[in-house]
Motif scaffolding. Sequence first.
Motif, short mmCIF file in Angstrom:
data_model
loop_
_atom_site.label_atom_id
_atom_site.label_comp_id
_atom_site.label_asym_id
_atom_site.label_seq_id
_atom_site.Cartn_x
_atom_site.Cartn_y
_atom_site.Cartn_z
N ALA A 105 -23.32 10.47 -16.38
CA ALA A 105 -23.89 11.73 -15.19
C ALA A 105 -25.53 11.86 -15.44
O ALA A 105 -26.26 11.32 -16.36
CB ALA A 105 -23.51 13.07 -15.83
N GLY A 106 -25.99 12.20 -14.41
CA GLY A 106 -27.61 12.30 -14.11
C GLY A 106 -28.25 13.72 -14.06
O GLY A 106 -29.07 13.85 -14.12
N GLU A 107 -27.08 14.89 -14.03
CA GLU A 107 -27.39 16.30 -14.18
C GLU A 107 -26.59 16.77 -15.13
O GLU A 107 -25.32 16.35 -15.49
CB GLU A 107 -27.25 16.75 -12.75
CG GLU A 107 -27.94 16.01 -11.53
CD GLU A 107 -27.70 16.97 -10.50
OE1 GLU A 107 -27.04 17.72 -10.28
OE2 GLU A 107 -28.83 16.65 -9.43
N GLY A 108 -26.88 17.85 -15.63
CA GLY A 108 -26.33 18.73 -16.75
C GLY A 108 -25.08 19.24 -16.26
O GLY A 108 -24.12 19.32 -17.21
N ARG A 109 -25.00 19.99 -15.05
CA ARG A 109 -23.69 20.66 -14.71
C ARG A 109 -22.82 19.58 -14.50
O ARG A 109 -21.53 19.86 -14.92
CB ARG A 109 -24.23 21.55 -13.54
CG ARG A 109 -24.98 22.97 -13.83
CD ARG A 109 -24.91 23.73 -12.62
NE ARG A 109 -25.94 24.87 -12.92
CZ ARG A 109 -27.02 25.09 -12.82
NH1 ARG A 109 -27.66 24.13 -12.12
NH2 ARG A 109 -27.77 26.00 -13.05
N ALA A 110 -23.01 18.52 -14.03
CA ALA A 110 -22.24 17.53 -13.44
C ALA A 110 -21.64 16.80 -14.89
O ALA A 110 -20.36 16.75 -15.10
CB ALA A 110 -22.75 16.39 -12.59
N ALA A 111 -22.38 16.83 -15.85
CA ALA A 111 -22.09 16.00 -17.01
C ALA A 111 -21.14 16.99 -18.04
O ALA A 111 -19.97 16.50 -18.61
CB ALA A 111 -23.24 16.01 -18.10
N VAL A 112 -21.23 18.33 -17.90
CA VAL A 112 -20.17 19.48 -18.51
C VAL A 112 -18.90 19.26 -17.69
O VAL A 112 -17.73 19.25 -18.22
CB VAL A 112 -20.83 20.87 -18.37
CG1 VAL A 112 -19.70 21.60 -18.92
CG2 VAL A 112 -21.97 20.98 -19.16
N ARG A 113 -18.99 19.26 -16.36
CA ARG A 113 -17.87 19.18 -15.32
C ARG A 113 -17.11 17.85 -15.71
O ARG A 113 -15.85 17.71 -15.77
CB ARG A 113 -18.20 19.48 -13.77
CG ARG A 113 -17.00 19.33 -13.11
CD ARG A 113 -17.58 19.49 -11.52
NE ARG A 113 -18.13 18.61 -11.21
CZ ARG A 113 -19.54 18.62 -11.08
NH1 ARG A 113 -20.27 19.82 -11.21
NH2 ARG A 113 -20.17 17.68 -10.29
N THR A 137 -25.65 20.18 -24.45
CA THR A 137 -25.31 20.05 -26.00
C THR A 137 -24.39 21.41 -26.25
O THR A 137 -23.31 21.36 -26.67
CB THR A 137 -26.38 20.14 -26.73
OG1 THR A 137 -27.13 18.86 -26.45
CG2 THR A 137 -26.02 20.00 -28.23
N ARG A 138 -24.98 22.43 -26.04
CA ARG A 138 -24.36 23.80 -26.28
C ARG A 138 -22.91 23.78 -25.92
O ARG A 138 -21.79 24.21 -26.46
CB ARG A 138 -25.17 24.77 -25.88
CG ARG A 138 -24.31 26.39 -26.36
CD ARG A 138 -25.29 27.55 -26.14
NE ARG A 138 -26.57 27.44 -26.87
CZ ARG A 138 -27.76 27.35 -26.45
NH1 ARG A 138 -27.81 26.85 -25.14
NH2 ARG A 138 -28.91 27.07 -27.36
N GLN A 139 -22.86 23.70 -24.42
CA GLN A 139 -21.41 23.59 -23.70
C GLN A 139 -20.50 22.53 -24.34
O GLN A 139 -19.31 22.90 -24.45
CB GLN A 139 -21.71 23.54 -22.38
CG GLN A 139 -22.32 24.84 -21.58
CD GLN A 139 -22.35 24.94 -20.38
OE1 GLN A 139 -21.17 24.49 -19.65
NE2 GLN A 139 -23.46 25.36 -19.63
N LEU A 140 -20.91 21.48 -24.57
CA LEU A 140 -20.26 20.15 -25.02
C LEU A 140 -19.65 20.36 -26.46
O LEU A 140 -18.55 20.17 -26.86
CB LEU A 140 -20.82 19.04 -24.98
CG LEU A 140 -21.15 18.34 -23.34
CD1 LEU A 140 -22.07 17.02 -23.59
CD2 LEU A 140 -20.07 18.45 -22.46
N ALA A 141 -20.56 20.86 -27.15
CA ALA A 141 -20.03 21.08 -28.51
C ALA A 141 -19.06 22.22 -28.44
O ALA A 141 -18.41 22.45 -29.68
CB ALA A 141 -21.41 21.49 -29.53
N ALA A 142 -19.14 23.33 -27.75
CA ALA A 142 -18.27 24.44 -27.80
C ALA A 142 -16.75 24.09 -27.09
O ALA A 142 -16.21 24.86 -26.96
CB ALA A 142 -18.92 25.58 -27.13
N ALA A 143 -16.86 22.95 -26.20
CA ALA A 143 -15.68 22.67 -25.69
C ALA A 143 -14.33 22.46 -26.53
O ALA A 143 -14.37 22.43 -27.78
CB ALA A 143 -15.82 21.44 -24.77
N ASP A 144 -13.18 22.42 -26.02
CA ASP A 144 -12.13 22.26 -26.53
C ASP A 144 -11.18 20.98 -26.16
O ASP A 144 -10.82 21.10 -25.05
CB ASP A 144 -11.09 23.49 -26.74
CG ASP A 144 -10.01 23.34 -27.55
OD1 ASP A 144 -9.79 22.57 -28.57
OD2 ASP A 144 -8.72 24.07 -27.23
#
Length: 212
Positions: A28-36, A61-68
């Motif tokens: 991914a080249g953008e943060g929101r796309a990466a999380v999605r 990083t915060r969102q990926l580390a908090a993912a399930d």
Amino acid sequence: MVVDDHPMWRDAVARDLAEAGHEVVATAGEGRAAVRIAAAARPQVAVVDLQLPDISGVEVTRQLAAADPPVRVLVLSASGEQQDVLEAVKAGATGYLLKSAGREEFLDAVRRTGDGDAVFTPGLAGLILGEYRRLAAAPRPGDDGAPRLTERETEVLRLVAKGLTYKQIAERLVLSHRTVQNHVQNTLGKLQLHNRVELVRYAIEKGLDQED
């Protein structure tokens, strides 16, 4: 998974990973796309740049580390600034490597990140530990009723705090690599911590890294 806004760099990193036998499930080249994308691709490890065009790599990083389930994040950045490093670690990054690292150093960092090791470019580890010591010296609420660890869990925790890898701990205690991982996971659960970096901080706060 590789997250970087520079196509040539992103492709080169993905190619190095694939050639080393890792399965690159997404880029991914953008943060929101990466999380999605991560929510669907479910990578075990994400290599994330801090400088992204929409949201920062720290927020990714915060969102990926908090993912399930949580994604282990290895930040790969051109910046070695103290604030950038500390913000990434506080957001849940398992490791932080400078882009000046060599190919083998990078691949080793990815492998170790996948194993749950805290991996940092030489020089940055001391910065992290120094910050944790500063935080540990600050007044904290009483910790009465803290979970009780077994003698073996405490022993493993002490070696984690000293910076030993799971393999080194296994050799030191004559245990299997899997047994050491299980002890660490049990300890994380008891202490309600999320990753090895938080575990190191806890151990330093308790002074376990100073014990023989």
